[in-house]
Scaffold this active site. Structure first.
Site, PDB file in Angstrom:
ATOM      1  N   GLN A   1      34.510  34.240  39.375  1.00  0.00           N
ATOM      2  CA  GLN A   1      34.504  32.613  38.392  1.00  0.00           C
ATOM      3  C   GLN A   1      33.227  31.631  39.174  1.00  0.00           C
ATOM      4  O   GLN A   1      33.024  31.360  39.666  1.00  0.00           O
ATOM      5  CB  GLN A   1      35.768  32.091  38.662  1.00  0.00           C
ATOM      6  CG  GLN A   1      36.329  32.087  36.749  1.00  0.00           C
ATOM      7  CD  GLN A   1      35.321  32.763  35.911  1.00  0.00           C
ATOM      8  OE1 GLN A   1      33.801  31.483  35.847  1.00  0.00           O
ATOM      9  NE2 GLN A   1      36.110  33.086  34.384  1.00  0.00           N
TER      10      GLN A   1
ATOM     11  N   CYS B   1      42.116  33.735  28.021  1.00  0.00           N
ATOM     12  CA  CYS B   1      43.183  34.619  27.752  1.00  0.00           C
ATOM     13  C   CYS B   1      44.239  34.009  27.040  1.00  0.00           C
ATOM     14  O   CYS B   1      44.951  34.240  26.941  1.00  0.00           O
ATOM     15  CB  CYS B   1      43.660  35.684  28.735  1.00  0.00           C
ATOM     16  SG  CYS B   1      42.023  36.090  30.207  1.00  0.00           S
TER      17      CYS B   1
ATOM     18  N   HIS C   1      30.509  40.807  33.637  1.00  0.00           N
ATOM     19  CA  HIS C   1      29.728  40.160  33.180  1.00  0.00           C
ATOM     20  C   HIS C   1      30.636  38.460  32.725  1.00  0.00           C
ATOM     21  O   HIS C   1      30.162  37.611  31.898  1.00  0.00           O
ATOM     22  CB  HIS C   1      31.314  40.628  31.870  1.00  0.00           C
ATOM     23  CG  HIS C   1      32.771  39.952  31.610  1.00  0.00           C
ATOM     24  ND1 HIS C   1      32.772  39.031  30.928  1.00  0.00           N
ATOM     25  CD2 HIS C   1      33.225  39.971  32.302  1.00  0.00           C
ATOM     26  CE1 HIS C   1      34.533  39.019  31.067  1.00  0.00           C
ATOM     27  NE2 HIS C   1      34.345  40.408  32.131  1.00  0.00           N
TER      28      HIS C   1
ATOM     29  N   SER D   1      33.643  40.000  38.843  1.00  0.00           N
ATOM     30  CA  SER D   1      32.537  40.599  37.449  1.00  0.00           C
ATOM     31  C   SER D   1      31.824  40.080  37.148  1.00  0.00           C
ATOM     32  O   SER D   1      30.625  39.472  37.703  1.00  0.00           O
ATOM     33  CB  SER D   1      34.066  39.993  36.587  1.00  0.00           C
ATOM     34  OG  SER D   1      33.474  40.670  35.524  1.00  0.00           O
TER      35      SER D   1
ATOM     36  N   THR E   1      34.079  59.431  36.638  1.00  0.00           N
ATOM     37  CA  THR E   1      33.016  58.893  36.467  1.00  0.00           C
ATOM     38  C   THR E   1      32.296  57.878  36.349  1.00  0.00           C
ATOM     39  O   THR E   1      32.750  56.930  35.559  1.00  0.00           O
ATOM     40  CB  THR E   1      32.594  60.510  34.885  1.00  0.00           C
ATOM     41  OG1 THR E   1      33.245  61.389  34.827  1.00  0.00           O
ATOM     42  CG2 THR E   1      30.533  60.494  35.007  1.00  0.00           C
TER      43      THR E   1
ATOM     44  N   GLY F   1      36.527  42.447  36.949  1.00  0.00           N
ATOM     45  CA  GLY F   1      37.583  41.577  37.122  1.00  0.00           C
ATOM     46  C   GLY F   1      39.285  41.991  37.460  1.00  0.00           C
ATOM     47  O   GLY F   1      40.159  41.557  38.640  1.00  0.00           O
ATOM     48  N   THR F   2      39.584  42.486  36.402  1.00  0.00           N
ATOM     49  CA  THR F   2      41.404  42.622  36.154  1.00  0.00           C
ATOM     50  C   THR F   2      41.499  44.309  36.513  1.00  0.00           C
ATOM     51  O   THR F   2      42.237  43.865  37.565  1.00  0.00           O
ATOM     52  CB  THR F   2      41.290  43.272  34.655  1.00  0.00           C
ATOM     53  OG1 THR F   2      41.022  41.160  33.310  1.00  0.00           O
ATOM     54  CG2 THR F   2      42.554  43.108  34.304  1.00  0.00           C
TER      55      THR F   2
ATOM     56  N   ASN G   1      39.196  28.948  36.639  1.00  0.00           N
ATOM     57  CA  ASN G   1      38.587  29.380  35.471  1.00  0.00           C
ATOM     58  C   ASN G   1      38.518  28.354  34.157  1.00  0.00           C
ATOM     59  O   ASN G   1      37.927  28.442  33.643  1.00  0.00           O
ATOM     60  CB  ASN G   1      39.152  31.046  34.846  1.00  0.00           C
ATOM     61  CG  ASN G   1      40.825  30.879  34.961  1.00  0.00           C
ATOM     62  OD1 ASN G   1      40.813  30.839  36.615  1.00  0.00           O
ATOM     63  ND2 ASN G   1      41.144  30.818  33.638  1.00  0.00           N
TER      64      ASN G   1
HETATM   65  C1  LIG Z   1      39.481  34.120  37.371  1.00  0.00           C
HETATM   66  C2  LIG Z   1      39.243  35.043  36.764  1.00  0.00           C
HETATM   67  N1  LIG Z   1      39.721  36.271  37.621  1.00  0.00           N
HETATM   68  C3  LIG Z   1      39.904  37.618  36.578  1.00  0.00           C
HETATM   69  C4  LIG Z   1      39.338  37.901  35.449  1.00  0.00           C
HETATM   70  C5  LIG Z   1      39.573  39.192  34.615  1.00  0.00           C
HETATM   71  O1  LIG Z   1      37.449  39.272  34.908  1.00  0.00           O
HETATM   72  P1  LIG Z   1      37.444  40.465  33.729  1.00  0.00           P
HETATM   73  O2  LIG Z   1      37.047  40.002  33.060  1.00  0.00           O
HETATM   74  O3  LIG Z   1      36.047  41.279  34.173  1.00  0.00           O
HETATM   75  O4  LIG Z   1      38.625  41.983  33.682  1.00  0.00           O
HETATM   76  C6  LIG Z   1      38.793  36.725  34.648  1.00  0.00           C
HETATM   77  C7  LIG Z   1      38.299  36.395  33.598  1.00  0.00           C
HETATM   78  O5  LIG Z   1      38.407  35.435  32.720  1.00  0.00           O
HETATM   79  C8  LIG Z   1      38.563  35.084  35.668  1.00  0.00           C
HETATM   80  O6  LIG Z   1      38.323  34.189  34.951  1.00  0.00           O
END
Ligand SMILES: Cc1ncc(COP(=O)(O)O)c(C=O)c1O
Length: 371
Positions: free
Chosen positions: A173, A318, A195, A193, A231, A69-70, A145
């Site tokens: 989320q 985070c 996970h 994302s 890759t 997601g990041t 989140n």
């Molecule tokens: C709303 C939101 N965006 C982005 C992310 C980042 O995702 P990733 O952990 O897959 O980098 C998170 C992770 O906590 C999230 O809650």
């Protein structure tokens, strides 16, 4: 252990792991290889691309796989071309706020869009963004989140598009917890994302509107239509695809189950004197409850619960570890003292009613001890 932190990450579904294993053990071919082993990897990635696209009602060619997601959020902001100005909501994840701040430092005007006390986008703030005509790109998350608050993205996009403003939504989320349809939302870009929906870590996706162009962050290979060189992490992508397929087929059943647990949880929480559930009246994810306990220390409660074998968060994953009150709660106008006394519970499909009962009992004991 009672794991109540699924917004931070979810365990891998055993069916997902099963799907991934052959690509870790035997099918190790580079997906760019023209021989059979390579073609097997390519075909597995293609299948996953369809599975992820189907989860959000898009087509496979609109999916760019990323490391999570990041990266999808960073790629989105780089691609929105905010020459004339960018606006992001004040409650975004740091993976939006920090690249937005970098764009500001590089000379692109940046505005923060306020939310109300329920964590919903303030209409006046959005009107102001439109009126000043200084913004060409906006990023607003679909579900938060920390609080689980769900924005009415389709309505917001309609307003913004009418003024030529492109929207990105962070659906990390939301996907897998509520129905998410890329086309009905009307956004140009959307982040996902793996996970967060019982897939492996290290995989995510940016979904893009047909005809939109992206500005790649990684160069040096033609993978992912040239938008994301490197890759491919085949096993993780396969896992993401399987997790997306399961999330789609089990969405209603999961949503109903989680909503039942959430009701039980909230009923239990309401029996604790002084406790307040944040954004209680706003539309929220079926799995997320964030609350404040006046005169308690959220971090301390988290650690005490951990000693009892219960995993919760004192804010977003985070943010925890830091002593600053959550920027999300601050944006909602929650007083700093109360914002420091919060816990976030995010439920998952393997939680049981019995676990919720145990959690409430333990929390009550800890609150009594503190008081
Ligand atoms: C709303 C939101 N965006 C982005 C992310 C980042 O995702 P990733 O952990 O897959 O980098 C998170 C992770 O906590 C999230 O809650």
């Amino acid at each position: 252990m009672i794991y109540l932190d699924h917004n931070a990450t979810t365990p891998i579904d055993p069916r997902v792991l099963e799907a991934m294993l052959p690509y870790l053990k035997s099918f190790y071919g580079n997906a760019s290889g023209l021989y059979r082993l390579g073609r097997l990897s390519r075909s597995a990635i293609d299948t996953a691309r369809h599975q992820v696209a189907e989860l959000v009602g898009a087509t496979a060619s609109q999916v760019i796989f990323t490391s999570g997601g990041t990266e999808a959020n960073n790629l989105a902001l780089a691609s929105l071309e905010p020459q004339a100005g960018l606006a992001v909501s004040a409650i975004e994840h740091p993976s939006i706020l920090e690249p937005a701040e970098r764009l500001r430092q590089q000379g692109h005007p940046l505005s923060l869009i306020d939310v109300d006390q329920n964590g919903l986008i303030c209409q006046e703030a959005l009107d102001a963004i439109i009126r000043t005509q200084k913004t060409t790109a906006v990023s607003i998350m679909l579900a938060n989140n920390e609080t689980g608050v769900i924005q009415d993205i389709a309505r917001l996009t309609e307003q913004l598009r009418a003024h030529g403003i492109a929207l990105h939504t962070d659906a990390v989320q939301a996907a897998g917890k509520i129905p998410v349809d890329f086309n009905s939302l009307g956004v140009r870009l959307m982040s996902l994302s793996s996970h967060k929906l019982y897939g492996p870590k290290g995989a995510g996706a940016l979904i893009f509107e047909k005809g939109a162009r992206l500005s790649p962050l990684l160069l040096g290979g033609g993978q992912e239509q040239g938008y994301r060189a490197g890759t491919e992490n085949v096993a993780a992508i396969v896992g993401f695809g399987k997790a997306a397929e399961l999330a789609k087929s089990e969405l209603a059943q999961r949503g109903e189950y989680l909503a039942g647990l959430k009701t039980q949880l909230e009923d239990g929480l309401r029996s604790i004197p002084g406790l307040s559930i944040f954004a209680e009246d706003a539309p929220r994810l079926p799995n997320t409850v964030q609350f404040g306990l006046p005169n308690s220390d959220g971090e301390m409660l988290l650690m005490r619960l951990d000693q009892q074998g219960v995993a919760v968060s004192s804010g977003s994953a985070c943010a925890s570890g830091g002593k600053e009150p959550s920027h999300v709660l601050t944006a909602m106008g929650i007083a700093p003292a109360l914002a420091q006394s919060t816990l976030r519970i995010s439920l998952g499909t393997t939680n049981t009613p019995d676990q919720i009962t145990q959690f409430i009992e333990q929390l009550k004991i800890l609150v009594c001890q503190e008081g």
